[in-house]
Write an enzyme that holds these catalytic residues in place. Structure first.
Site, PDB file in Angstrom:
ATOM      1  N   THR A 139       0.816  -1.212   0.000  1.00  0.00           N
ATOM      2  CA  THR A 139       0.000   0.000   0.000  1.00  0.00           C
ATOM      3  C   THR A 139       0.854   1.269   0.000  1.00  0.00           C
ATOM      4  OG1 THR A 139      -1.624  -1.224   1.261  1.00  0.00           O
ATOM      5  CG2 THR A 139      -1.863   1.166   1.282  1.00  0.00           C
ATOM      6  N   GLY A 178       2.720  -3.270   8.415  1.00  0.00           N
ATOM      7  CA  GLY A 178       2.948  -3.573   9.830  1.00  0.00           C
ATOM      8  C   GLY A 178       4.406  -3.960  10.055  1.00  0.00           C
ATOM      9  N   GLU A 421      -6.155  -6.148   3.650  1.00  0.00           N
ATOM     10  CA  GLU A 421      -6.204  -7.319   2.754  1.00  0.00           C
ATOM     11  C   GLU A 421      -7.369  -7.223   1.779  1.00  0.00           C
ATOM     12  OE1 GLU A 421      -3.897  -9.117   2.290  1.00  0.00           O
ATOM     13  OE2 GLU A 421      -2.726  -9.078   4.146  1.00  0.00           O
TER      14      GLU A 421
HETATM   15  C1  LIG Z   1      -2.221  -8.486   9.513  1.00  0.00           C
HETATM   16  C2  LIG Z   1      -2.703  -8.005   8.168  1.00  0.00           C
HETATM   17  C3  LIG Z   1      -1.947  -6.872   7.632  1.00  0.00           C
HETATM   18  C4  LIG Z   1      -2.519  -6.334   6.416  1.00  0.00           C
HETATM   19  C5  LIG Z   1      -1.879  -6.388   5.240  1.00  0.00           C
HETATM   20  C6  LIG Z   1      -2.408  -5.760   4.008  1.00  0.00           C
HETATM   21  O1  LIG Z   1      -3.434  -5.124   4.006  1.00  0.00           O
HETATM   22  S1  LIG Z   1      -1.484  -5.988   2.601  1.00  0.00           S
HETATM   23  C7  LIG Z   1      -2.260  -5.056   1.318  1.00  0.00           C
HETATM   24  C8  LIG Z   1      -3.551  -5.661   0.879  1.00  0.00           C
HETATM   25  N1  LIG Z   1      -4.044  -4.980  -0.260  1.00  0.00           N
HETATM   26  C9  LIG Z   1      -5.091  -5.405  -0.941  1.00  0.00           C
HETATM   27  O2  LIG Z   1      -5.718  -6.393  -0.599  1.00  0.00           O
HETATM   28  C10 LIG Z   1      -5.404  -4.636  -2.202  1.00  0.00           C
HETATM   29  C11 LIG Z   1      -6.777  -4.937  -2.760  1.00  0.00           C
HETATM   30  N2  LIG Z   1      -6.789  -4.784  -4.175  1.00  0.00           N
HETATM   31  C12 LIG Z   1      -6.633  -5.848  -5.056  1.00  0.00           C
HETATM   32  O3  LIG Z   1      -6.392  -6.986  -4.637  1.00  0.00           O
HETATM   33  C13 LIG Z   1      -6.737  -5.563  -6.526  1.00  0.00           C
HETATM   34  O4  LIG Z   1      -6.469  -4.229  -6.803  1.00  0.00           O
HETATM   35  C14 LIG Z   1      -8.140  -5.907  -7.066  1.00  0.00           C
HETATM   36  C15 LIG Z   1      -8.351  -7.398  -6.899  1.00  0.00           C
HETATM   37  C16 LIG Z   1      -9.211  -5.137  -6.345  1.00  0.00           C
HETATM   38  C17 LIG Z   1      -8.189  -5.538  -8.548  1.00  0.00           C
HETATM   39  O5  LIG Z   1      -7.071  -6.057  -9.199  1.00  0.00           O
HETATM   40  P1  LIG Z   1      -6.837  -5.810 -10.764  1.00  0.00           P
HETATM   41  O6  LIG Z   1      -7.159  -4.403 -11.068  1.00  0.00           O
HETATM   42  O7  LIG Z   1      -5.479  -6.297 -11.073  1.00  0.00           O
HETATM   43  O8  LIG Z   1      -7.865  -6.827 -11.356  1.00  0.00           O
HETATM   44  P2  LIG Z   1      -9.282  -6.574 -12.089  1.00  0.00           P
HETATM   45  O9  LIG Z   1     -10.309  -6.148 -11.096  1.00  0.00           O
HETATM   46  O10 LIG Z   1      -9.091  -5.750 -13.287  1.00  0.00           O
HETATM   47  O11 LIG Z   1      -9.575  -8.076 -12.497  1.00  0.00           O
HETATM   48  C18 LIG Z   1      -8.800  -8.743 -13.493  1.00  0.00           C
HETATM   49  C19 LIG Z   1      -8.892 -10.228 -13.272  1.00  0.00           C
HETATM   50  O12 LIG Z   1      -8.034 -10.606 -12.201  1.00  0.00           O
HETATM   51  C20 LIG Z   1      -8.737 -11.462 -11.302  1.00  0.00           C
HETATM   52  N3  LIG Z   1      -8.120 -11.330  -9.973  1.00  0.00           N
HETATM   53  C21 LIG Z   1      -7.996 -10.217  -9.217  1.00  0.00           C
HETATM   54  N4  LIG Z   1      -7.344 -10.529  -8.082  1.00  0.00           N
HETATM   55  C22 LIG Z   1      -7.048 -11.845  -8.143  1.00  0.00           C
HETATM   56  C23 LIG Z   1      -6.382 -12.722  -7.270  1.00  0.00           C
HETATM   57  N5  LIG Z   1      -5.901 -12.308  -6.091  1.00  0.00           N
HETATM   58  N6  LIG Z   1      -6.262 -14.000  -7.636  1.00  0.00           N
HETATM   59  C24 LIG Z   1      -6.758 -14.425  -8.806  1.00  0.00           C
HETATM   60  N7  LIG Z   1      -7.399 -13.636  -9.688  1.00  0.00           N
HETATM   61  C25 LIG Z   1      -7.537 -12.359  -9.352  1.00  0.00           C
HETATM   62  C26 LIG Z   1     -10.154 -10.967 -11.381  1.00  0.00           C
HETATM   63  O13 LIG Z   1     -11.053 -11.927 -10.887  1.00  0.00           O
HETATM   64  C27 LIG Z   1     -10.280 -10.717 -12.856  1.00  0.00           C
HETATM   65  O14 LIG Z   1     -10.545 -11.943 -13.526  1.00  0.00           O
HETATM   66  P3  LIG Z   1     -11.360 -11.961 -14.903  1.00  0.00           P
HETATM   67  O15 LIG Z   1     -12.732 -11.476 -14.550  1.00  0.00           O
HETATM   68  O16 LIG Z   1     -10.670 -11.019 -15.829  1.00  0.00           O
HETATM   69  O17 LIG Z   1     -11.292 -13.383 -15.295  1.00  0.00           O
HETATM   70  C1  LIG Z   2      -4.354  -1.865  10.505  1.00  0.00           C
HETATM   71  C2  LIG Z   2      -3.936  -1.872   9.057  1.00  0.00           C
HETATM   72  C3  LIG Z   2      -2.830  -2.638   8.684  1.00  0.00           C
HETATM   73  C4  LIG Z   2      -2.404  -2.643   7.362  1.00  0.00           C
HETATM   74  N1  LIG Z   2      -1.287  -3.361   7.025  1.00  0.00           N
HETATM   75  C5  LIG Z   2      -0.815  -3.303   5.761  1.00  0.00           C
HETATM   76  C6  LIG Z   2       0.399  -3.992   5.407  1.00  0.00           C
HETATM   77  O1  LIG Z   2       1.011  -4.674   6.223  1.00  0.00           O
HETATM   78  N2  LIG Z   2       0.862  -3.877   4.137  1.00  0.00           N
HETATM   79  C7  LIG Z   2       0.216  -3.131   3.196  1.00  0.00           C
HETATM   80  O2  LIG Z   2       0.693  -3.071   2.070  1.00  0.00           O
HETATM   81  N3  LIG Z   2      -0.939  -2.481   3.494  1.00  0.00           N
HETATM   82  C8  LIG Z   2      -1.474  -2.553   4.748  1.00  0.00           C
HETATM   83  N4  LIG Z   2      -2.639  -1.894   5.072  1.00  0.00           N
HETATM   84  C9  LIG Z   2      -3.332  -1.100   4.038  1.00  0.00           C
HETATM   85  C10 LIG Z   2      -4.615  -1.768   3.560  1.00  0.00           C
HETATM   86  O3  LIG Z   2      -4.335  -2.924   2.819  1.00  0.00           O
HETATM   87  C11 LIG Z   2      -5.428  -0.774   2.741  1.00  0.00           C
HETATM   88  O4  LIG Z   2      -5.816   0.284   3.603  1.00  0.00           O
HETATM   89  C12 LIG Z   2      -6.635  -1.452   2.130  1.00  0.00           C
HETATM   90  O5  LIG Z   2      -6.247  -2.316   1.078  1.00  0.00           O
HETATM   91  C13 LIG Z   2      -7.720  -0.456   1.634  1.00  0.00           C
HETATM   92  O6  LIG Z   2      -7.204   0.423   0.711  1.00  0.00           O
HETATM   93  P1  LIG Z   2      -7.387   2.018   0.847  1.00  0.00           P
HETATM   94  O7  LIG Z   2      -6.906   2.398   2.191  1.00  0.00           O
HETATM   95  O8  LIG Z   2      -6.732   2.575  -0.337  1.00  0.00           O
HETATM   96  O9  LIG Z   2      -8.933   2.270   0.801  1.00  0.00           O
HETATM   97  P2  LIG Z   2      -9.742   2.986  -0.352  1.00  0.00           P
HETATM   98  O10 LIG Z   2      -9.723   2.120  -1.563  1.00  0.00           O
HETATM   99  O11 LIG Z   2      -9.310   4.393  -0.513  1.00  0.00           O
HETATM  100  O12 LIG Z   2     -11.210   2.905   0.276  1.00  0.00           O
HETATM  101  C14 LIG Z   2     -11.996   4.032   0.623  1.00  0.00           C
HETATM  102  C15 LIG Z   2     -13.451   3.810   0.160  1.00  0.00           C
HETATM  103  O13 LIG Z   2     -13.483   3.787  -1.269  1.00  0.00           O
HETATM  104  C16 LIG Z   2     -14.272   2.686  -1.712  1.00  0.00           C
HETATM  105  N5  LIG Z   2     -13.751   2.188  -3.001  1.00  0.00           N
HETATM  106  C17 LIG Z   2     -12.477   2.158  -3.442  1.00  0.00           C
HETATM  107  N6  LIG Z   2     -12.399   1.577  -4.634  1.00  0.00           N
HETATM  108  C18 LIG Z   2     -13.654   1.225  -4.985  1.00  0.00           C
HETATM  109  C19 LIG Z   2     -14.216   0.569  -6.120  1.00  0.00           C
HETATM  110  N7  LIG Z   2     -13.461   0.142  -7.129  1.00  0.00           N
HETATM  111  N8  LIG Z   2     -15.546   0.373  -6.150  1.00  0.00           N
HETATM  112  C20 LIG Z   2     -16.313   0.770  -5.111  1.00  0.00           C
HETATM  113  N9  LIG Z   2     -15.835   1.377  -4.015  1.00  0.00           N
HETATM  114  C21 LIG Z   2     -14.519   1.613  -3.959  1.00  0.00           C
HETATM  115  C22 LIG Z   2     -14.104   1.626  -0.622  1.00  0.00           C
HETATM  116  O14 LIG Z   2     -15.200   0.713  -0.636  1.00  0.00           O
HETATM  117  C23 LIG Z   2     -14.075   2.498   0.627  1.00  0.00           C
HETATM  118  O15 LIG Z   2     -15.402   2.723   1.051  1.00  0.00           O
HETATM  119  C24 LIG Z   2      -3.100  -1.880   6.386  1.00  0.00           C
HETATM  120  C25 LIG Z   2      -4.238  -1.142   6.763  1.00  0.00           C
HETATM  121  C26 LIG Z   2      -4.654  -1.132   8.093  1.00  0.00           C
HETATM  122  C27 LIG Z   2      -5.847  -0.303   8.471  1.00  0.00           C
END
Ligand SMILES: CCC/C=C/C(=O)SCCNC(=O)CCNC(=O)[C@H](O)C(C)(C)COP(=O)([O-])OP(=O)([O-])OC[C@H]1O[C@@H](n2cnc3c(N)ncnc32)[C@H](O)[C@@H]1OP(=O)([O-])[O-]
Ligand SMILES: Cc1cc2nc3c(=O)[nH]c(=O)nc-3n(C[C@H](O)[C@H](O)[C@H](O)COP(=O)(O)OP(=O)(O)OC[C@H]3O[C@@H](n4cnc5c(N)ncnc54)[C@H](O)[C@@H]3O)c2cc1C
Length: 648
Positions: A139, A178, A421
């Site tokens: 992120t 984190g 996530e």
């Molecule tokens: C303790 C915890 C700490 C926290 C850590 C964190 O937060 S870390 C940070 C965490 N951050 C986040 O979680 C970030 C969240 N954001 C995302 O993961 C991506 O930006 C997205 C999935 C929203 C869009 O991605 P995009 O713009 O590249 O994709 P698109 O929408 O254009 O779709 C194209 C095609 O790809 C497919 N496909 C997509 N993903 C997957 C997958 N994983 N696998 C397989 N397939 C997947 C999709 O179904 C579609 O298939 P189709 O229909 O063409 O056959």
């Molecule tokens: C406690 C904590 C720990 C984290 N740890 C990590 C880490 O270890 N590593 C890391 O890389 N990241 C980490 N993150 C970041 C986290 O993964 C992101 O905050 C998360 O993926 C959401 O993205 P954003 O903050 O950009 O939200 P945004 O996408 O800006 O969301 C804001 C609003 O916009 C809306 N929105 C955005 N896009 C769309 C769409 N396409 N359609 C409809 N609505 C939409 C959402 O629904 C939401 O209501 C952490 C976050 C937190 C809070």
């Protein structure tokens, strides 16, 4: 022991130990889990101060100390099974977050899944021995969700066979990872790969950020903590700015995509494999939803059994608050959801491991369903659990607001699962994308399998559209309720697909049609996930041989399914009949409520709640806890107050 809570246990209709064994997997697994938990609970090194009375810096230091001790002790005890490590750490952490949390949950899993064998040979010994302490830096300030637009770049320089990493703008500064701020010396950095003048999209790189000897930031690296948050006090979520940081070519994770020494690029079999670690964590979060909700229910139900308030009948003693129908209606559907999510969490974890096994053999065919299922169930269960924890807190009245109830901490710790996530709405839309695609395939006559196979019936039941079919269910029969949920999911997927179709007929772009249908799309995903949960709960019942346990879980499954119908009443019929049945189910569950939360088997040390104590001695413990508040260390705390009083 509080007499109310003793009576509750005497009146239960089933054996809690049998149910606990079932939740753990077997009697032997329960024995071993408890043995591991007692290693921590009886260890004087883990008798820490209450974090509620500590500053943020003290909490961070204590978390680092605790994480280091855990590593050493796990080695000393020879605990190496991942499930057993998880039990040990879960008990040791209690209300703390782990300082090395990201190292375990994202850094190591990314190395396991995305390194070549040669890279594993180099990095795994370093990471497994905690010489390389890592995080997952994806992120950025400007983008969390839309990761295709991340701005950090990794540009290949063939003359030195290095990648040069840069965060060229303020919005490209990595933000949130984190353990990044102060703890890690390495980060898996997600960056846009440029080679031979062409951008190939996001790829993962191992970037050393601090010196492994001095822990000082390396040249070109600006790194620090992002400051206090809603919770996660002891976690140093961090920022990272990279300026011309050079890393060897071998530091790009090359199991799937590769850059040759001359800079030529070899494509991966699927460009979504870089997203693999996120799918893994989403799958695991489903089980975390179950744990957060089962803990909260344990606290609220035990407390409701010992708390007496108001009058039911004039002149009679005040009843236990658990006897109020309204209190049961708040808590028992959540208790039912906690059991449902426990089974769904086990299913999601098994499914993840099964399908990644196939992926490792080169079969990627089930990746789309795995992604859709993990994304949808992560969103569905975290939303329910998040709202449920708050209901549990309010169900404890004023005392639920105290930190010593444990509930505020569970809430602030859990609520970011709705965001990290993959933000939940965005995840639901990913599931919807898969559902609409499947719907269209079924319409074209393709035979679907897995959790979407119900969409095959669209074809069989034509020309009568699903949306015109009435939903008549036998509300006492779980199989009939599963059918109702299936029909609802089919109906809402159809509604979403037709909305998209309608928008497209107005000759607007695909993207605008999608945006204009997103309410229907999210509802379709929600209905699909709800169906999967009800179906899995029903399927679990068929595995249970103990009649008493079967009976009580059947009651919970009925309550879960019927309560879901009342929450989404527009999609179902027979509402007044269902409400009457729900009331009868509350009465049925009432004698077993405490036994059902006892079966989750949280010991007091882990629950960390004065309200949810096993012995029910709530008020004495609250008073003891309050006496430990730092504000109570002196009788007169503020000399300002003292001076004001003196002047008067
Ligand atoms: C303790 C915890 C700490 C926290 C850590 C964190 O937060 S870390 C940070 C965490 N951050 C986040 O979680 C970030 C969240 N954001 C995302 O993961 C991506 O930006 C997205 C999935 C929203 C869009 O991605 P995009 O713009 O590249 O994709 P698109 O929408 O254009 O779709 C194209 C095609 O790809 C497919 N496909 C997509 N993903 C997957 C997958 N994983 N696998 C397989 N397939 C997947 C999709 O179904 C579609 O298939 P189709 O229909 O063409 O056959
Ligand atoms: C406690 C904590 C720990 C984290 N740890 C990590 C880490 O270890 N590593 C890391 O890389 N990241 C980490 N993150 C970041 C986290 O993964 C992101 O905050 C998360 O993926 C959401 O993205 P954003 O903050 O950009 O939200 P945004 O996408 O800006 O969301 C804001 C609003 O916009 C809306 N929105 C955005 N896009 C769309 C769409 N396409 N359609 C409809 N609505 C939409 C959402 O629904 C939401 O209501 C952490 C976050 C937190 C809070």
């Amino acid at each position: 022991m509080n007499p109310d809570i003793c009576r509750e246990r005497e009146n239960a209709t089933f054996n809690t130990e049998t149910l606990t064994n079932m939740l753990d997997g077997s009697a032997e697994k329960t024995r071993r889990r408890r043995e591991i938990e007692s290693l921590v609970i009886n260890d004087p090194d883990f008798q820490h101060d209450d974090p509620n009375f500590m500053s943020r810096s003290e909490r961070y230091d204590a978390a680092v100390k605790k994480s280091s001790q855990m590593i050493m002790k796990l080695r000393d005890y020879g605990i190496s099974d991942p499930e057993e490590i998880y039990f040990y750490k879960r008990t040791a952490r209690r209300t703390f977050h782990e300082a090395f949390g990201l190292h375990y949950t994202m850094f190591l899993p990314t190395l396991y899944s995305q390194c070549t064998p040669e890279q594993q040979k180099k990095w795994l010994p370093l990471a497994e021995n905690f010489k390389a302490l890592g995080t997952y830096a994806q992120t950025e300030l400007g983008h969390g969700t839309h990761i295709r637009k991340l701005e950090t770049t990794a540009t290949y320089d063939p003359s030195t066979q290095e990648f040069v990493l840069n965060c060229p703008t303020v919005s490209s500064i990595k933000w949130w990872p984190g353990g990044l701020g102060k703890t890690s010396n390495h980060a898996i950095v997600l960056a846009q790969l440029y080679t031979l003048g062409k951008c190939h999209g996001l790829h993962a790189f191992i970037v050393p950020i601090r010196c492994m000897k001095t822990h000082q930031p390396l040249p070109g690296v600006t790194v620090g903590d992002i400051g206090p948050k809603f919770g996660f006090e002891e976690v140093d979520n961090g920022y990272l700015k990279l300026e011309n940081v050079r890393i060897p070519r071998e530091n790009m994770l090359m199991k799937y995509a590769q850059v040759e020494p001359d800079g030529s690029y070899l494509k991966p079999p699927s460009d979504k494999l870089t997203y693999g670690t996120m799918v893994f964590i989403r799958a695991m979060i489903v089980g975390e939803s179950a744990r957060a909700l089962s803990k909260s229910c344990t606290i609220a139900i035990r407390y409701s059994a010992v708390r007496h308030q108001s009058e039911l009948r004039p002149g009679e003693p005040e009843p236990q608050i658990l006897d109020y129908q309204a209190q049961q209606y708040k808590l028992f559907p959540l208790l039912a959801a906690a059991y449902a999510f426990t089974f769904v969490g086990q299913y999601m974890s098994d499914t993840y491991h099964r399908i990644t096994g196939h992926i490792n053999q080169g079969d990627f065919s089930q990746l789309p369903e795995l992604h859709a299922l993990a994304a949808g169930l992560k969103a569905f269960t975290t939303w329910t659990a998040n709202a449920g924890i708050e209901v549990c807190r309010m169900a404890c009245g004023g005392h639920g607001y105290l930190c010593c109830s444990g509930l505020p901490d569970i809430y602030v710790t859990f609520t970011p699962t709705c965001t990290y996530e993959g933000e939940n709405t965005v995840m639901m839309l990913q599931t919807a994308r898969f559902l609409v695609k499947c719907y269209r395939q079924a319409r074209e006559g393709q035979q679907l399998s897995g959790t979407v196979s119900y969409l095959n019936e669209q074809q069989r039941l034509q020309p009568q559209p699903v949306s015109s079919r009435p939903t008549v269910v036998n509300i006492n029969d779980l199989a009939s309720l599963v059918e109702a949920y299936k029909l609802r999911a089919a109906k809402l997927v159809e509604v979403a697909a037709k909305s998209l179709q309608g928008e497209l007929q107005r000759s607007i772009s695909q993207e605008d049609a999608w945006n204009n249908s997103s309410i229907e799309l999210v509802r379709a995903s929600d209905a699909h996930c709800h169906y999967v949960v009800v179906e899995l709960f029903a399927a679990k019942l068929s595995e249970i041989s103990d009649t008493a346990v079967h009976s009580v879980l059947n009651t919970l499954a009925l309550l879960y399914a019927l309560h879901g119908i009342t929450l989404n009443s527009g999609d179902f019929l027979q509402l007044s009949q269902i409400t009457q049945r729900i009331k009868a189910l509350l009465v049925e569950i009432r004698p077993n409520a405490v036994a059902l939360v006892d079966s989750f088997d949280y010991n007091d040390e882990m629950l960390n709640s004065v309200l949810g104590r096993y012995d029910g001695n709530v008020y004495e413990s609250m008073f003891e806890w309050a006496k430990r508040s730092p504000l109570n260390r002196t009788e007169v705390r503020s000399f300002i107050i003292f001076n004001i009083i003196q002047k008067k």
